[in-house]
Design a protein around this motif. Structure first.
Motif, short mmCIF file in Angstrom:
data_model
loop_
_atom_site.label_atom_id
_atom_site.label_comp_id
_atom_site.label_asym_id
_atom_site.label_seq_id
_atom_site.Cartn_x
_atom_site.Cartn_y
_atom_site.Cartn_z
N THR A 161 -1.25 4.90 1.99
CA THR A 161 -0.97 5.49 0.67
C THR A 161 -0.98 7.03 0.72
O THR A 161 -0.89 7.68 -0.32
N TYR A 213 -6.72 3.56 -4.18
CA TYR A 213 -6.33 4.58 -3.21
C TYR A 213 -5.44 5.63 -3.88
O TYR A 213 -5.49 6.81 -3.55
N GLU A 272 -5.46 0.88 5.22
CA GLU A 272 -4.79 0.83 3.91
C GLU A 272 -4.67 2.21 3.29
O GLU A 272 -3.61 2.58 2.75
N PHE A 278 0.83 -1.21 0.00
CA PHE A 278 0.00 0.00 0.00
C PHE A 278 0.87 1.26 0.00
O PHE A 278 1.23 1.80 1.04
N LYS A 279 1.18 1.69 -1.23
CA LYS A 279 1.98 2.90 -1.44
C LYS A 279 1.35 3.70 -2.58
O LYS A 279 0.79 3.12 -3.51
N GLN A 329 -5.20 -1.05 -3.56
CA GLN A 329 -4.10 -0.09 -3.45
C GLN A 329 -4.03 0.85 -4.65
O GLN A 329 -3.69 2.03 -4.52
#
Length: 369
Positions: free
Chosen positions: A289, A264, A285, A172-173, A261
């Motif tokens: 991000t 986001y 999560e 989650f980036k 992810q």
């Protein structure tokens, strides 16, 4: 060690996300985990693929609401045949008392895991939950809660272990390339803002309020899109409301995704006005991000580990929500590079999946000592 995970079905909810994260990260050679479900189909395709890849055994039995006798007989047969060391029951409430009392009566070590702070089953369900809480046999079982609110709802004054819903922070980036790709895919102009929500279409998630907020917001800011991701029993109801308000050109409904992810990264703001929650994975999560969030104040403060979250009283008027969301949008426009900053904090460590797995393994070992 042989462990059974009991859950009603494998949908796209928080309990299922917890189970996926555990199965993806625990040593399955040491902890042989099998699943028991009542729902015929595995709706959560991500879990389905993981089950197939790792050859995890799934027992499917008759739902208790369709035939309680068949449910009881089939559940008992699985327990007596498979001889589990631990039976880990994943629940939102104590309505189905046989889920935990049957394995307990057969001598299994039982863990009840609270995944919510209320029930979608209505008034009758909540009454049944309160009555079943009084059963003293629950005292002899181990208790896990995803938050203190969930623990109080499920166990009252009984002791429980708080095990947060851990995630893999490497997954989650924020990804600007993905953001641009998805904007193009959904034909959203570069200069438009995107409000997002991920959650099942159930009472708890408060989709009706989300639509009302967005409808009012568009009267002052037409350059905003809304993306709703999820499935559930209220999907059609909300879809009809969107059409009634003639907002279907500006609200994108996506039933399910295996890569939250990426979304986001696409969203500029997460709107999360839930009526009740355990400890929402989505917010854990999203913060990872760097995504700003506006949520209701019924959501436990334990989930907040960055300054990205703005909590609002659940009884705030629609205009009040619109006012705060508008302010947040203005702030986001003034700090477009904020998403790339490191969001890891001292408090975020407790949401690392490695810590979750370690605490879970310790509890399993305690059960057989």
């Amino acid at each position: 060690m042989k462990i059974l995970y009991f859950i009603y079905g494998l949908n796209n909810g928080g309990a299922e996300t917890f189970i996926y994260n555990v199965l993806a990260n625990i040593n399955l050679n040491k902890y042989n985990i099998e699943l028991l479900i009542q729902q015929a189909d595995i709706i959560n395709k991500k879990i389905g693929k993981l089950i197939e890849k790792n050859r995890i055994k799934v027992h499917q039995i008759t739902p208790i609401n369709k035939n309680p006798y068949k449910f009881y007989v089939q559940y008992k047969k699985v327990l007596e045949t498979e001889k589990f060391d631990v039976v880990h029951i994943h629940l939102n409430s104590l309505i189905n008392r046989y889920s935990y009392l049957l394995p307990y009566s057969l001598g299994n070590k039982v863990i009840i895991h609270a995944h919510n702070s209320n029930s979608n089953a209505g008034r009758v369900g909540r009454i049944a939950h309160k009555i079943n809480k009084l059963d003293k046999r629950i005292l002899k079982m181990k208790h896990i809660a995803c938050s203190n609110k969930a623990g109080k709802w499920m166990f009252g004054n009984l002791p429980y272990t708080f095990i947060p819903n851990g995630i893999d922070f490497n997954v989650f980036k924020f990804d600007e390339t993905v953001q641009k790709k998805l904007r193009k895919q959904y034909h959203i102009p570069e200069n438009s803002m995107i409000i997002g929500h991920i959650g099942r279409y159930v009472e708890a998630k408060n989709h009706e309020l989300i639509i009302e907020i967005y409808k009012s917001l568009r009267q002052t800011n037409v350059n905003v899109f809304l993306i709703l991701i999820g499935d559930g029993p209220l999907f059609k109801t909300i879809e009809n409301k969107i059409k009634e308000y003639s907002l279907d050109d500006f609200i994108i409904q996506i039933q399910c995704v295996e890569n939250p992810q990426d979304y986001y990264s696409l969203f500029d703001l997460l709107l999360f006005p839930s009526k009740f929650e355990g400890l929402p994975f989505v917010m854990v999560e999203a913060q990872a991000t760097g995504l700003p969030i506006v949520c209701s104040d019924i959501i436990t403060e334990e989930v907040i580990y960055t300054p990205l979250v703005k909590r609002m009283p659940i009884d705030t008027t629609v205009s009040g929500w619109v006012n705060i969301v508008s302010k947040q949008i203005g702030s986001i426009l003034n700090h477009k590079n904020r998403r790339t900053e490191n969001v890891k904090t001292e408090k975020s460590i407790q949401y690392d999946i490695k810590k979750t797995i370690n605490e879970l393994e310790n509890m399993y070992e305690e059960c057989i000592q």
